[in-house]
Write a protein that holds these residues in place. Structure first.
Motif, PDB file in Angstrom:
ATOM      1  N   MET A 196     -54.801  15.646 -12.565  1.00 26.84           N
ATOM      2  CA  MET A 196     -53.397  15.797 -13.162  1.00 26.84           C
ATOM      3  C   MET A 196     -52.504  16.437 -12.101  1.00 26.84           C
ATOM      4  SD  MET A 196     -52.686  16.699 -16.446  1.00 26.84           S
ATOM      5  CE  MET A 196     -54.830  16.783 -17.550  1.00 26.84           C
ATOM      6  N   LEU A 197     -51.080  15.952 -12.388  1.00 30.28           N
ATOM      7  CA  LEU A 197     -49.748  16.085 -11.622  1.00 30.28           C
ATOM      8  C   LEU A 197     -48.860  17.130 -12.004  1.00 30.28           C
ATOM      9  CD1 LEU A 197     -50.912  13.554 -10.041  1.00 30.28           C
ATOM     10  CD2 LEU A 197     -48.923  13.297  -8.842  1.00 30.28           C
ATOM     11  N   ALA A 198     -49.170  16.515 -13.772  1.00 28.08           N
ATOM     12  CA  ALA A 198     -48.053  16.873 -14.648  1.00 28.08           C
ATOM     13  C   ALA A 198     -48.243  17.611 -15.824  1.00 28.08           C
ATOM     14  CB  ALA A 198     -46.280  16.420 -14.512  1.00 28.08           C
ATOM     15  N   MET A 199     -48.967  18.692 -16.579  1.00 29.09           N
ATOM     16  CA  MET A 199     -49.561  19.386 -17.418  1.00 29.09           C
ATOM     17  C   MET A 199     -49.298  19.126 -18.859  1.00 29.09           C
ATOM     18  SD  MET A 199     -52.426  21.011 -17.979  1.00 29.09           S
ATOM     19  CE  MET A 199     -52.993  21.567 -16.175  1.00 29.09           C
ATOM     20  N   PRO A 200     -49.401  18.587 -19.828  1.00 32.20           N
ATOM     21  CA  PRO A 200     -48.582  19.053 -21.116  1.00 32.20           C
ATOM     22  C   PRO A 200     -48.442  20.644 -21.402  1.00 32.20           C
ATOM     23  CG  PRO A 200     -50.427  17.773 -21.048  1.00 32.20           C
ATOM     24  CD  PRO A 200     -50.097  18.268 -19.620  1.00 32.20           C
ATOM     25  N   VAL A 201     -47.161  20.835 -22.227  1.00 33.48           N
ATOM     26  CA  VAL A 201     -47.005  22.269 -22.284  1.00 33.48           C
ATOM     27  C   VAL A 201     -47.937  22.352 -23.892  1.00 33.48           C
ATOM     28  CG1 VAL A 201     -45.302  24.073 -23.530  1.00 33.48           C
ATOM     29  CG2 VAL A 201     -44.728  22.405 -21.493  1.00 33.48           C
ATOM     30  N   PRO A 202     -48.511  23.278 -24.158  1.00 33.19           N
ATOM     31  CA  PRO A 202     -49.429  23.224 -25.292  1.00 33.19           C
ATOM     32  C   PRO A 202     -49.090  23.656 -26.817  1.00 33.19           C
ATOM     33  CG  PRO A 202     -50.497  25.053 -24.257  1.00 33.19           C
ATOM     34  CD  PRO A 202     -48.975  24.209 -23.142  1.00 33.19           C
ATOM     35  N   LEU A 203     -49.450  23.212 -27.576  1.00 33.72           N
ATOM     36  CA  LEU A 203     -48.562  23.226 -29.460  1.00 33.72           C
ATOM     37  C   LEU A 203     -49.214  24.446 -29.567  1.00 33.72           C
ATOM     38  CD1 LEU A 203     -48.232  19.776 -30.758  1.00 33.72           C
ATOM     39  CD2 LEU A 203     -45.911  20.769 -28.933  1.00 33.72           C
ATOM     40  N   GLY A 204     -48.481  24.308 -31.045  1.00 35.84           N
ATOM     41  CA  GLY A 204     -49.428  26.103 -31.546  1.00 35.84           C
ATOM     42  C   GLY A 204     -49.001  27.550 -31.662  1.00 35.84           C
TER      43      GLY A 204
END
Length: 250
Positions: free
Chosen positions: A136-144
């Motif tokens: 993983m090079l970039a991680m999505p910002v989670p929703l919630g």
């Protein structure tokens, strides 16, 4: 729900081109996306919105979507970027960013490491030419659901932090974030609902009186809110397998 896909065929013997790159062979077929009766999901889309660069070597920006495209810059670890579209390129997941250019988001498990393609995708650091568990090079910002950790946080009418203020959220209020973006290097979240610590609803000056708008979540140097429950009501720190076991026990 079924979908037709084209995927790299890793069972085939590899051929190299004149540059020493692996020539990817593809195969097509059908997969199950969703069982409407049970709710079981066989695949989920790569999310759009805000991402954080997590790779130690950073993230290379290219002018085009191809891995061989001209390099125009790079992001350092911790940079906040906004992805507006995604694509598969030589078996690697790439993202078009709002500021212009493309980056590699992640190298899926089984991708051949060490070819010049995956070396460029990972910022110049290749490994021996064999499959691994993916990177993983970039991680999505989670929703919630997020909890406000800095009192007096402004809820604005638009994505820009300079837009009109609808209300201010007190410390420990919770909000439901349904969309993310990046504004001037800062991750922003779209609020669809909000609640004070005592369970009351915040007062909002919006046209419909509901707490909807945009708030700051974090940037590389500071944080305004922390996630306490992922989308789908999965608490932070509880994996999907553990959650399913706890549900079956009840």
């Amino acid at each position: 729900v079924r979908a037709r896909v084209i995927v790299p065929d890793l069972s085939q013997d590899e051929d190299l081109d004149s540059n020493g790159d692996v020539q990817i062979k593809y195969t097509s077929g059908w997969i199950s996306l969703l069982n409407a009766l049970t709710g079981a999901s066989g695949a989920s889309p790569v999310p759009l919105g805000a991402y954080v660069v997590v790779a130690e070597q950073g993230c290379v920006i290219t002018e085009g979507g191809r891995l061989k495209s001209k390099v125009k810059g790079s992001f350092v670890p911790g940079s906040c970027i906004e992805v507006v579209a995604t694509r598969m390129e030589e078996g690697i997941v790439r993202g078009l960013i709002a500021s212009g250019g493309h980056v590699t988001l992640f190298v899926p498990p089984g991708a051949k490491q060490g070819s010049s393609a995956t070396t460029r995708a990972s910022g110049g650091r290749g490994k021996e030419n064999k499959p691994d568990g993916g990177r993983m090079l970039a991680m999505p910002v989670p929703l919630g659901t997020y909890q406000i950790i800095r009192g007096g946080l402004s809820v604005t009418s638009c994505i820009a932090s300079t837009s009109s203020i609808l209300m201010k959220l007190p410390l420990d209020a919770t909000v439901e974030i349904t969309e993310t973006c990046v504004d001037n290097g800062r991750v922003r979240g779209r609020v669809c609902a909000a609640m004070n610590k005592d369970g009351s609803r915040p007062n909002c000056s919006g046209s419909n009186g509901t707490a909807t708008g945009w708030i700051n979540l974090f940037d590389p140097n500071q944080r305004w809110a922390k996630i306490v429950c992922f989308k789908g009501w999965r608490p932070v720190g509880v994996g999907p397998q553990r959650q399913r076991r706890s549900h079956s026990a009840t």
